[in-house]
Enzyme design. Structure first.
Site, mmCIF file in Angstrom:
data_model
loop_
_atom_site.group_PDB
_atom_site.id
_atom_site.type_symbol
_atom_site.label_atom_id
_atom_site.label_comp_id
_atom_site.label_asym_id
_atom_site.label_seq_id
_atom_site.Cartn_x
_atom_site.Cartn_y
_atom_site.Cartn_z
ATOM 1 N N HIS A 146 0.860 -1.182 0.000
ATOM 2 C CA HIS A 146 0.000 0.000 0.000
ATOM 3 C C HIS A 146 0.896 1.230 0.000
ATOM 4 O O HIS A 146 1.689 1.428 0.932
ATOM 5 C CB HIS A 146 -0.930 0.020 1.212
ATOM 6 C CG HIS A 146 -1.884 1.169 1.209
ATOM 7 N ND1 HIS A 146 -3.149 1.086 0.674
ATOM 8 C CD2 HIS A 146 -1.748 2.449 1.657
ATOM 9 C CE1 HIS A 146 -3.756 2.257 0.803
ATOM 10 N NE2 HIS A 146 -2.921 3.095 1.391
ATOM 11 N N CYS A 147 0.778 2.032 -1.045
ATOM 12 C CA CYS A 147 1.653 3.196 -1.208
ATOM 13 C C CYS A 147 0.941 4.448 -0.698
ATOM 14 O O CYS A 147 -0.072 4.865 -1.269
ATOM 15 C CB CYS A 147 2.037 3.368 -2.671
ATOM 16 S SG CYS A 147 3.162 4.752 -2.959
#
Length: 429
Positions: free
Chosen positions: A168-169
């Protein structure tokens, strides 16, 4: 009441725009920071550096190309950022019910049903599937009520199971998965190229100033401090986006995800997904992106509630209907009969003993025997005692301790009586 659309009843933490056409993560506000980090440096570059280089190249006005390339490449980077952060990364729809075909009874985990320990229905925590000739374990997700496909993981931030989950960026405000990993890598690598471009042109502008003023580098830096700031900013940014680009090049070449690399690095597992460097790159960049499993603009289909799965437990003991009191009374009658039979056998033994002694003697007085035994022929007293159990309230009957004592007294009296009778008979002869 109007029916809701899927994005309106979505159980994940995502945010939707334009009626469910765009899907973002819960931290989509971080996109504003990312946009500022990209747009602001490019604007400074165009105004304070590229604009002064328009006429530096006299042939065909090549100086304008520097400005045009910076603007177009910046737009290209923003488009890649938009495609990465606003599309479905590969979310797997949740099940409304657990998969009943995978239910099994687990005797180690039991529930108390009606006072009985009954094996409960459990889901196997893992299953084995075949991938490229190797068995791979997949886990059951309690939140989404499904078995995750291989390389799938549940994102704790978006609260969704994502296919080929990478990470998850927070910079793009979205999960990186099967359907947006390609655009994420292109975004990161393009941002790296943009940093190199701005740094190179800014350094070239410093050199032009040094040649124009016949001065040192310090004097040129004083003439254009924004060029120096851009060079420092791009140098620092290259350590992040450049390092990230190199790391993902390694992951693509070995067909790994960031999640797999960090989680299973110390396990020395065989990578069953590795198909060779060339085929791994072709898989990421040259295959068709799979369509989304979700239609966020569709209407939610109302589903009728299903009955819970039947739990097969051990059959309880058959219960005879009606009042249990007749059965208890029958048991009491049987007990009295047994006691009377025992007393009757004692009397018969005495009579038989008298007859065996002879029939010429004086008749014995049976009233004495009856007097001894008569008092013991009273019915024993039985007292009920209520017991409670987890199945409900029932009555059980027990013989009181004094009854047992009376029984012993009766036997002793019978023995004494028989002894006295024998003595009298013996004295008569």
């Amino acid at each position: 009441m109007a029916a809701k659309r899927v994005y309106e009843a979505w159980k994940g933490s995502n945010k939707f725009l334009f009626g469910g056409r765009l899907i973002f993560g819960p931290d989509a506000r971080s996109l504003l920071v990312t946009l500022m980090l990209i747009i602001v440096p490019v604007i400074i570059f165009c105004v304070f550096v590229a604009r002064h280089l328009r006429h530096e190249f006299s042939s065909y006005n090549a100086g304008y190309a520097i400005l045009v390339v910076a603007v177009l490449f910046n737009i290209y980077v923003l488009i890649l950022l938009f495609l990465t952060s606003s599309r479905d990364p590969g979310v797997i729809p949740r099940n409304l019910h657990p998969p009943e075909e995978d239910l099994r009874y687990d005797s180690s985990v039991s529930v108390d049903i009606g006072g009985r320990q009954t094996p409960s229905l459990q889901f196997p925590r893992t299953k084995e599937v075949m991938v490229n000739g190797h068995l791979v374990k997949v886990k059951y997700c309690d939140t989404c009520m499904l078995y995750r496909p291989p390389r799938c993981s549940h994102c704790s931030i978006c609260n969704n199971c994502v296919e080929r989950f990478d990470h998850h960026c927070p910079w793009v405000g979205q999960c990186i998965g099967l359907r947006n990993y390609r655009y994420f890598f292109l975004f990161v690598s393009s941002a790296t190229i943009l940093c190199i471009y701005v740094f190179s042109i800014s350094a070239y502008y410093i050199k032009v100033l040094m040649d124009y003023y016949d001065g040192t580098v310090w004097k040129a830096m004083k003439e254009s401090p924004f060029a120096v700031i851009l060079m420092a900013y791009c140098f620092i940014s290259l350590w992040f986006v450049g390092g990230l680009t190199g790391f993902h090049l390694y992951l693509i070449g070995t067909n790994q995800t960031t999640y797999e690399n960090f989680r299973y690095r110390a396990d020395n597992r065989v990578n069953v997904y590795n198909r060779g460097c060339l085929n791994n790159f072709l898989e990421v960049f040259c295959t068709k992106v799979k369509p989304s499993r979700n239609n966020f603009r569709a209407f939610v289909q109302e589903e009728l509630p299903r009955p819970p799965p039947l739990v097969v437990s051990r059959e309880p003991e058959p219960d005879i209907g009606g009042d249990p009191r007749p059965k208890v009374e029958d048991d009491l009658d049987i007990g009295e009969d047994l006691l009377k039979i025992s007393q009757r056998r004692n009397i018969e033994e005495i009579d038989e003993d008298i007859r065996s002694r002879g029939s010429n003697g004086p008749p014995h007085n049976t009233s004495e025997v009856d007097l001894v035994l008569g008092s013991d022929r009273r019915a024993p007293t039985i007292r009920p005692e209520a017991r409670h159990s987890s199945e409900g309230r029932s009555e059980s009957w027990e013989i009181a301790p004094e009854v047992l004592a009376n029984s012993n007294v009766t036997e002793s009296r019978s023995y004494v009586a028989s002894k006295e009778v024998r003595q009298k008979i013996g004295g008569s002869f």
